[in-house]
Write a protein that holds these residues in place. Structure first.
Motif, PDB file in Angstrom:
ATOM      1  N   MET A  80       0.679  -1.368   0.059  1.00  0.00           N
ATOM      2  CA  MET A  80       0.302   0.383  -0.004  1.00  0.00           C
ATOM      3  C   MET A  80       0.966   0.963  -0.066  1.00  0.00           C
ATOM      4  SD  MET A  80      -3.348  -1.055   2.716  1.00  0.00           S
ATOM      5  CE  MET A  80      -4.147   0.670   2.651  1.00  0.00           C
ATOM      6  N   ILE A  81       2.138   0.853   0.613  1.00  0.00           N
ATOM      7  CA  ILE A  81       3.089   2.626   0.291  1.00  0.00           C
ATOM      8  C   ILE A  81       3.695   2.453  -0.238  1.00  0.00           C
ATOM      9  CG2 ILE A  81       5.123   2.991   1.904  1.00  0.00           C
ATOM     10  CD1 ILE A  81       4.619   2.054   4.300  1.00  0.00           C
ATOM     11  N   GLY A  82       4.264   1.705  -0.904  1.00  0.00           N
ATOM     12  CA  GLY A  82       4.696   1.837  -2.758  1.00  0.00           C
ATOM     13  C   GLY A  82       3.546   2.433  -3.513  1.00  0.00           C
ATOM     14  N   THR A  83       2.564   1.532  -3.348  1.00  0.00           N
ATOM     15  CA  THR A  83       1.538   2.512  -4.628  1.00  0.00           C
ATOM     16  C   THR A  83       0.925   3.714  -4.003  1.00  0.00           C
ATOM     17  OG1 THR A  83       0.470  -0.025  -4.588  1.00  0.00           O
ATOM     18  CG2 THR A  83      -1.391   1.741  -5.159  1.00  0.00           C
ATOM     19  N   GLY A  84       0.896   4.191  -3.193  1.00  0.00           N
ATOM     20  CA  GLY A  84       0.998   5.830  -2.419  1.00  0.00           C
ATOM     21  C   GLY A  84       1.767   6.268  -2.667  1.00  0.00           C
ATOM     22  N   ILE A  85       2.771   5.917  -2.856  1.00  0.00           N
ATOM     23  CA  ILE A  85       4.288   6.671  -3.628  1.00  0.00           C
ATOM     24  C   ILE A  85       3.983   6.852  -5.208  1.00  0.00           C
ATOM     25  CG2 ILE A  85       6.613   6.648  -3.725  1.00  0.00           C
ATOM     26  CD1 ILE A  85       6.535   6.031  -0.858  1.00  0.00           C
ATOM     27  N   ALA A  86       3.516   6.198  -5.684  1.00  0.00           N
ATOM     28  CA  ALA A  86       3.969   5.695  -7.224  1.00  0.00           C
ATOM     29  C   ALA A  86       2.411   6.798  -7.657  1.00  0.00           C
ATOM     30  CB  ALA A  86       3.310   4.439  -7.095  1.00  0.00           C
ATOM     31  N   VAL A  87       1.518   6.591  -6.397  1.00  0.00           N
ATOM     32  CA  VAL A  87      -0.108   6.970  -7.267  1.00  0.00           C
ATOM     33  C   VAL A  87       0.399   9.317  -6.892  1.00  0.00           C
ATOM     34  CG1 VAL A  87      -1.582   8.276  -6.765  1.00  0.00           C
ATOM     35  CG2 VAL A  87      -1.553   6.206  -6.647  1.00  0.00           C
ATOM     36  N   ILE A  88       0.982   9.498  -6.011  1.00  0.00           N
ATOM     37  CA  ILE A  88       1.694  10.689  -5.505  1.00  0.00           C
ATOM     38  C   ILE A  88       2.864  11.391  -6.527  1.00  0.00           C
ATOM     39  CG2 ILE A  88       2.999  12.133  -4.322  1.00  0.00           C
ATOM     40  CD1 ILE A  88       1.830  10.900  -1.628  1.00  0.00           C
ATOM     41  N   ILE A  89       3.410  10.314  -6.743  1.00  0.00           N
ATOM     42  CA  ILE A  89       4.444  10.920  -7.702  1.00  0.00           C
ATOM     43  C   ILE A  89       3.794  11.209  -9.190  1.00  0.00           C
ATOM     44  CG2 ILE A  89       6.653   9.440  -9.242  1.00  0.00           C
ATOM     45  CD1 ILE A  89       7.387   8.498  -7.316  1.00  0.00           C
ATOM     46  N   PHE A  90       2.576  10.299  -9.708  1.00  0.00           N
ATOM     47  CA  PHE A  90       2.471  10.942 -11.249  1.00  0.00           C
ATOM     48  C   PHE A  90       0.704  11.466 -10.531  1.00  0.00           C
ATOM     49  CE2 PHE A  90       3.207   5.773 -11.507  1.00  0.00           C
ATOM     50  CZ  PHE A  90       3.632   5.965 -12.437  1.00  0.00           C
ATOM     51  N   ALA A  91       0.731  11.959  -9.607  1.00  0.00           N
ATOM     52  CA  ALA A  91      -0.282  13.623  -9.686  1.00  0.00           C
ATOM     53  C   ALA A  91       0.424  14.367  -9.350  1.00  0.00           C
ATOM     54  CB  ALA A  91      -0.743  13.141  -8.291  1.00  0.00           C
ATOM     55  N   GLY A  92       1.752  14.429  -8.324  1.00  0.00           N
ATOM     56  CA  GLY A  92       2.408  15.278  -8.593  1.00  0.00           C
ATOM     57  C   GLY A  92       3.540  15.927 -10.256  1.00  0.00           C
ATOM     58  N   LEU A  93       3.859  15.014 -10.398  1.00  0.00           N
ATOM     59  CA  LEU A  93       4.005  15.441 -12.310  1.00  0.00           C
ATOM     60  C   LEU A  93       3.321  15.183 -13.170  1.00  0.00           C
ATOM     61  CD1 LEU A  93       6.243  12.451 -13.217  1.00  0.00           C
ATOM     62  CD2 LEU A  93       6.947  14.058 -12.799  1.00  0.00           C
ATOM     63  N   GLY A  94       1.725  15.628 -12.438  1.00  0.00           N
ATOM     64  CA  GLY A  94       0.496  15.886 -13.709  1.00  0.00           C
ATOM     65  C   GLY A  94       0.613  17.342 -13.378  1.00  0.00           C
ATOM     66  N   ILE A  95       0.212  17.963 -11.901  1.00  0.00           N
ATOM     67  CA  ILE A  95       0.750  19.250 -11.519  1.00  0.00           C
ATOM     68  C   ILE A  95       1.587  20.201 -11.904  1.00  0.00           C
ATOM     69  CG2 ILE A  95       1.007  21.077  -9.613  1.00  0.00           C
ATOM     70  CD1 ILE A  95      -0.914  18.090  -7.778  1.00  0.00           C
ATOM     71  N   HIS A  96       2.412  18.994 -11.941  1.00  0.00           N
ATOM     72  CA  HIS A  96       3.562  20.056 -12.533  1.00  0.00           C
ATOM     73  C   HIS A  96       3.930  20.105 -13.876  1.00  0.00           C
ATOM     74  CE1 HIS A  96       7.917  21.944 -12.368  1.00  0.00           C
ATOM     75  NE2 HIS A  96       8.340  20.708 -13.692  1.00  0.00           N
ATOM     76  N   PHE A  97       3.010  19.717 -15.257  1.00  0.00           N
ATOM     77  CA  PHE A  97       2.586  19.968 -15.837  1.00  0.00           C
ATOM     78  C   PHE A  97       1.868  20.726 -16.456  1.00  0.00           C
ATOM     79  CE2 PHE A  97       4.328  15.999 -18.809  1.00  0.00           C
ATOM     80  CZ  PHE A  97       5.498  15.651 -17.754  1.00  0.00           C
ATOM     81  N   ILE A  98       0.720  21.299 -15.313  1.00  0.00           N
ATOM     82  CA  ILE A  98      -0.448  22.505 -15.816  1.00  0.00           C
ATOM     83  C   ILE A  98       0.513  23.409 -14.885  1.00  0.00           C
ATOM     84  CG2 ILE A  98      -2.092  23.101 -15.085  1.00  0.00           C
ATOM     85  CD1 ILE A  98      -2.721  21.000 -16.055  1.00  0.00           C
ATOM     86  N   VAL A  99       1.880  23.389 -14.414  1.00  0.00           N
ATOM     87  CA  VAL A  99       2.298  24.791 -14.184  1.00  0.00           C
ATOM     88  C   VAL A  99       3.046  25.637 -15.282  1.00  0.00           C
ATOM     89  CG1 VAL A  99       3.454  25.762 -12.686  1.00  0.00           C
ATOM     90  CG2 VAL A  99       1.898  24.412 -11.590  1.00  0.00           C
ATOM     91  N   LYS A 100       3.428  24.008 -15.566  1.00  0.00           N
ATOM     92  CA  LYS A 100       4.219  24.655 -17.439  1.00  0.00           C
ATOM     93  C   LYS A 100       3.676  25.010 -17.791  1.00  0.00           C
ATOM     94  CE  LYS A 100       8.218  22.472 -17.727  1.00  0.00           C
ATOM     95  NZ  LYS A 100       8.837  20.553 -18.229  1.00  0.00           N
ATOM     96  N   ALA A 101       2.050  24.396 -18.348  1.00  0.00           N
ATOM     97  CA  ALA A 101       1.497  25.215 -19.029  1.00  0.00           C
ATOM     98  C   ALA A 101       0.704  26.458 -19.187  1.00  0.00           C
ATOM     99  CB  ALA A 101      -0.006  23.705 -18.955  1.00  0.00           C
TER     100      ALA A 101
END
Length: 201
Positions: A80-101
């Motif tokens: 669960m921890i590993g999956t949670g970290i992965a979800v945070i990484i992908f969500a964070g990358l998505g947010i960063h892309f929106i900021v770059k947009a």
């Protein structure tokens, strides 16, 4: 690696790799908007550079995840921890892309004789950091053979370079915002799917 319910399917692989490839697309779109003529030799060189760089970054991230969490006989709470970290990484990358947009300044487009490999390497350095993070997230939740995923990201990187350069050459950098938004959506979908699998397994 995370087994039993933690293995990613081909669609999640596609969403993640497709999402981060949009960052390569935008970097190459900027370069394509500057050239007076696209030299096939320079384009091939740029494609090979992006292919090798992205594949290496993704692979390194995947293997780093094995250092951060046990590979075998992993406990349920660690899954669960590993999956949670992965979800945070992908969500964070998505947010960063929106900021770059979000447009911050006007881009001055001036013509250059050919693709600037130095600037391309500088652009790839930034995208490689995001790809490394994506590889770490992928490694937390996948027990699949990394070879197929690296081959996929290599193909996507080449496609992103070619399409990005020609899009920039023909239309300028007007597609950057849409590319970042699409990349963010794909990463968010991958993260959401992983989250739903963790909650409803």
């Amino acid at each position: 690696r995370l087994k039993e319910g933690g293995c990613m399917n081909w669609l999640e692989n596609l969403l993640i790799i497709g999402g981060i490839s949009f960052d390569v697309f935008t970097a190459m779109e900027s370069q394509g908007s500057l050239v007076a003529k696209i030299a096939k030799k320079e384009l091939i060189l740029s494609s090979l550079l992006a292919c090798a760089w992205q594949a290496a970054a993704f692979g390194i991230g995947y293997f780093l995840s094995g250092i951060l969490i046990q590979r075998d006989r992993i406990a349920e709470n660690e899954k669960m921890i590993g999956t949670g970290i992965a979800v945070i990484i992908f969500a964070g990358l998505g947010i960063h892309f929106i900021v770059k947009a979000i447009p911050r300044e006007l881009v001055y487009e001036h013509r250059e004789a050919c693709l600037n490999q130095k600037k391309i390497l500088q652009g790839l350095a930034g995208t490689g950091a995001y790809t490394l993070l994506a590889g770490i997230g992928f490694g937390f939740v996948s027990s699949a053979d990394i070879t197929a995923s690296i081959a996929m990201i290599a193909v996507f990187s080449i496609a992103a370079v070619v399409s990005g350069v020609y899009t920039g050459y023909r239309f300028g950098v007007g597609q950057r915002r849409m590319a970042y938004v699409l990349g963010a959506i794909l990463l968010w979908l991958a993260g959401a799917d992983l989250l739903l699998k963790m909650v409803f397994k």
